[in-house]
Design a protein around this motif. Structure first.
Motif, mmCIF file in Angstrom:
data_model
loop_
_atom_site.group_PDB
_atom_site.id
_atom_site.type_symbol
_atom_site.label_atom_id
_atom_site.label_comp_id
_atom_site.label_asym_id
_atom_site.label_seq_id
_atom_site.Cartn_x
_atom_site.Cartn_y
_atom_site.Cartn_z
ATOM 1 N N SER A 1 -31.764 -66.477 3.389
ATOM 2 C CA SER A 1 -30.433 -66.598 2.802
ATOM 3 C C SER A 1 -29.387 -66.386 3.892
ATOM 4 N N VAL A 2 -28.294 -67.110 3.777
ATOM 5 C CA VAL A 2 -27.170 -66.938 4.699
ATOM 6 C C VAL A 2 -25.885 -66.936 3.884
ATOM 7 N N SER A 3 -24.820 -66.443 4.473
ATOM 8 C CA SER A 3 -23.540 -66.407 3.774
ATOM 9 C C SER A 3 -23.033 -67.815 3.495
ATOM 10 N N ALA A 4 -22.392 -67.975 2.341
ATOM 11 C CA ALA A 4 -21.878 -69.290 1.969
ATOM 12 C C ALA A 4 -20.835 -69.790 2.967
ATOM 13 N N ILE A 5 -20.102 -68.870 3.565
ATOM 14 C CA ILE A 5 -19.137 -69.209 4.614
ATOM 15 C C ILE A 5 -19.713 -68.762 5.945
ATOM 16 N N GLY A 6 -19.803 -69.679 6.866
ATOM 17 C CA GLY A 6 -20.273 -69.365 8.207
ATOM 18 C C GLY A 6 -19.132 -69.398 9.197
ATOM 19 N N LEU A 7 -19.415 -68.984 10.421
ATOM 20 C CA LEU A 7 -18.410 -69.023 11.490
ATOM 21 C C LEU A 7 -18.844 -70.011 12.552
ATOM 22 N N GLY A 8 -18.063 -71.040 12.751
ATOM 23 C CA GLY A 8 -18.273 -71.948 13.874
ATOM 24 C C GLY A 8 -17.713 -71.318 15.129
ATOM 25 N N THR A 9 -18.429 -71.426 16.240
ATOM 26 C CA THR A 9 -18.007 -70.713 17.455
ATOM 27 C C THR A 9 -17.760 -71.630 18.645
ATOM 28 N N TRP A 10 -17.492 -72.888 18.379
ATOM 29 C CA TRP A 10 -17.088 -73.784 19.466
ATOM 30 C C TRP A 10 -15.865 -73.205 20.180
ATOM 31 N N GLN A 11 -14.904 -72.684 19.376
ATOM 32 C CA GLN A 11 -13.649 -72.203 19.942
ATOM 33 C C GLN A 11 -13.847 -71.002 20.858
ATOM 34 N N LEU A 12 -15.001 -70.331 20.786
ATOM 35 C CA LEU A 12 -15.262 -69.197 21.665
ATOM 36 C C LEU A 12 -15.820 -69.639 23.011
ATOM 37 N N GLY A 13 -16.084 -70.930 23.143
ATOM 38 C CA GLY A 13 -16.618 -71.446 24.391
ATOM 39 C C GLY A 13 -15.616 -72.243 25.196
ATOM 40 N N ALA A 14 -15.016 -73.247 24.549
ATOM 41 C CA ALA A 14 -14.094 -74.129 25.273
ATOM 42 C C ALA A 14 -13.410 -75.065 24.295
ATOM 43 N N ASP A 15 -12.432 -75.800 24.814
ATOM 44 C CA ASP A 15 -11.799 -76.929 24.128
ATOM 45 C C ASP A 15 -10.883 -76.547 22.965
ATOM 46 N N TRP A 16 -10.535 -75.252 22.857
ATOM 47 C CA TRP A 16 -9.580 -74.806 21.836
ATOM 48 C C TRP A 16 -8.501 -73.933 22.463
ATOM 49 N N GLY A 17 -8.163 -74.172 23.721
ATOM 50 C CA GLY A 17 -7.269 -73.270 24.423
ATOM 51 C C GLY A 17 -8.060 -72.098 24.983
ATOM 52 N N ASP A 18 -7.358 -71.135 25.566
ATOM 53 C CA ASP A 18 -8.008 -70.004 26.228
ATOM 54 C C ASP A 18 -8.322 -68.896 25.227
ATOM 55 N N VAL A 19 -9.573 -68.432 25.254
ATOM 56 C CA VAL A 19 -10.003 -67.294 24.445
ATOM 57 C C VAL A 19 -10.778 -66.359 25.371
ATOM 58 N N ASP A 20 -10.260 -65.143 25.598
ATOM 59 C CA ASP A 20 -10.949 -64.236 26.518
ATOM 60 C C ASP A 20 -12.152 -63.597 25.826
ATOM 61 N N GLY A 21 -13.030 -63.016 26.627
ATOM 62 C CA GLY A 21 -14.288 -62.490 26.127
ATOM 63 C C GLY A 21 -14.132 -61.431 25.051
ATOM 64 N N ASP A 22 -13.212 -60.485 25.261
ATOM 65 C CA ASP A 22 -13.027 -59.417 24.276
ATOM 66 C C ASP A 22 -12.488 -59.972 22.957
ATOM 67 N N SER A 23 -11.579 -60.918 23.046
ATOM 68 C CA SER A 23 -11.048 -61.529 21.824
ATOM 69 C C SER A 23 -12.135 -62.294 21.080
ATOM 70 N N ALA A 24 -13.015 -62.943 21.835
ATOM 71 C CA ALA A 24 -14.105 -63.691 21.218
ATOM 72 C C ALA A 24 -15.038 -62.761 20.462
ATOM 73 N N VAL A 25 -15.384 -61.633 21.077
ATOM 74 C CA VAL A 25 -16.249 -60.663 20.403
ATOM 75 C C VAL A 25 -15.552 -60.094 19.173
ATOM 76 N N ALA A 26 -14.244 -59.891 19.262
ATOM 77 C CA ALA A 26 -13.489 -59.382 18.115
ATOM 78 C C ALA A 26 -13.531 -60.369 16.948
ATOM 79 N N VAL A 27 -13.510 -61.664 17.248
ATOM 80 C CA VAL A 27 -13.624 -62.680 16.196
ATOM 81 C C VAL A 27 -14.979 -62.563 15.503
#
Length: 260
Positions: free
Chosen positions: A12-38
């Motif tokens: 079983s998994v949650s009905a809402i998932g988190l896509g994490t493309w934005q934590l890698g690239a192509d969505w502007g700058d996201v620093d490591g600590d902010s990514a982990v916070a997401v």
């Protein structure tokens, strides 16, 4: 958070998932600590399904999830990653067992796990979906213990239906949102009947359906919502679900009274 049982995935998994493309690239700058916070905020909200890929920031997204899990992230997280887009050129001949092993080994190292929960072919060339040997190679990865299950990310409904008919496919990832509702007609009923999980991607049309944007909104130069509006870098469906920005804004304004 509602949980969904995926028969072929066996969990079983949650009905809402988190896509994490934005934590890698192509969505502007996201620093490591902010990514982990997401990731932590999502887990705190009951999300138990993270979606990533080996090419999101050339592995940065996977590595960030690995850091989160290593630093004591919530238990019971299912991580789905993808492979295939590292192939150069991106052709069906590249979908060999040797490459599959190399790609999954890299993802396992990035995530810091011995076995990947779910690996999806990342919008492969259309001939891949009808190639028996490809599924045999994926079965081999399961038998070897490198992956627990496999699925596909698709561009078209025909590709989705082809994959659903394969007995080893656990999931199909497809664009579905208020502007792209075609999969509701055939794909979702077929998946339900087969016990295949549907992973909805681009559910908010790259944020367009959040209602936060207008004609004056600008995005960073390294954000795909700036440089891929007409499909210059990759499939146009990945940016605002392939809908022209101005058209999307008008659609959102018409939707607001229906879903305030």
């Amino acid at each position: 958070m509602e949980q969904r049982e995926i028969d072929r995935l066996g969990r079983s998994v949650s009905a809402i998932g988190l896509g994490t493309w934005q934590l890698g690239a192509d969505w502007g700058d996201v620093d490591g600590d902010s990514a982990v916070a997401v990731l932590q905020a999502a887990a705190d909200g009951g999300v138990t399904f993270f979606d990533t890929a080996d090419v999101y920031g050339d592995g940065r997204s996977e590595q960030t999830i690995g850091r989160f899990l290593r630093e004591g992230g919530a238990d019971g997280i299912t991580v789905a990653t993808k492979m295939g887009r590292r192939a150069q050129p991106h052709e069906s001949e590249q979908y060999t067992l040797e490459n599959f092993r190399a790609w999954t080994d890299r993802s396992r190292a990035n995530l810091g796990v011995d076995r990947l929960d779910l690996v999806q072919l990342h919008c492969p060339p259309t001939p891949v979906f009808s190639t028996d040997a490809v599924y045999d190679r994926l079965d081999a990865l399961v038998d070897e213990g490198a992956i627990a299950a496999y699925g596909v990310s698709v561009e078209t409904r025909a590709e989705a239906l082809e994959a659903i008919a394969r007995p080893g496919v656990s999931s199909v990832q497809i664009i579905l949102n208020m502007m792209r509702m075609g999969p509701l007609e055939e794909v979702l009923p077929a998946a339900r009947e087969a016990g295949v999980g549907i992973i909805v991607r681009v559910p908010l049309a790259s944020g367009l359906l959040s209602g936060r944007y207008d004609e004056n909104t600008t995005f960073a130069p390294n954000d795909h919502r700036t440089f891929n509006r007409d499909g210059q870098a990759f499939d146009v469906g990945e940016t605002f679900a392939g809908v022209p920005f101005a058209t999307g804004l008008e659609a959102v304004r018409r939707l607001v009274p229906l879903a305030p």
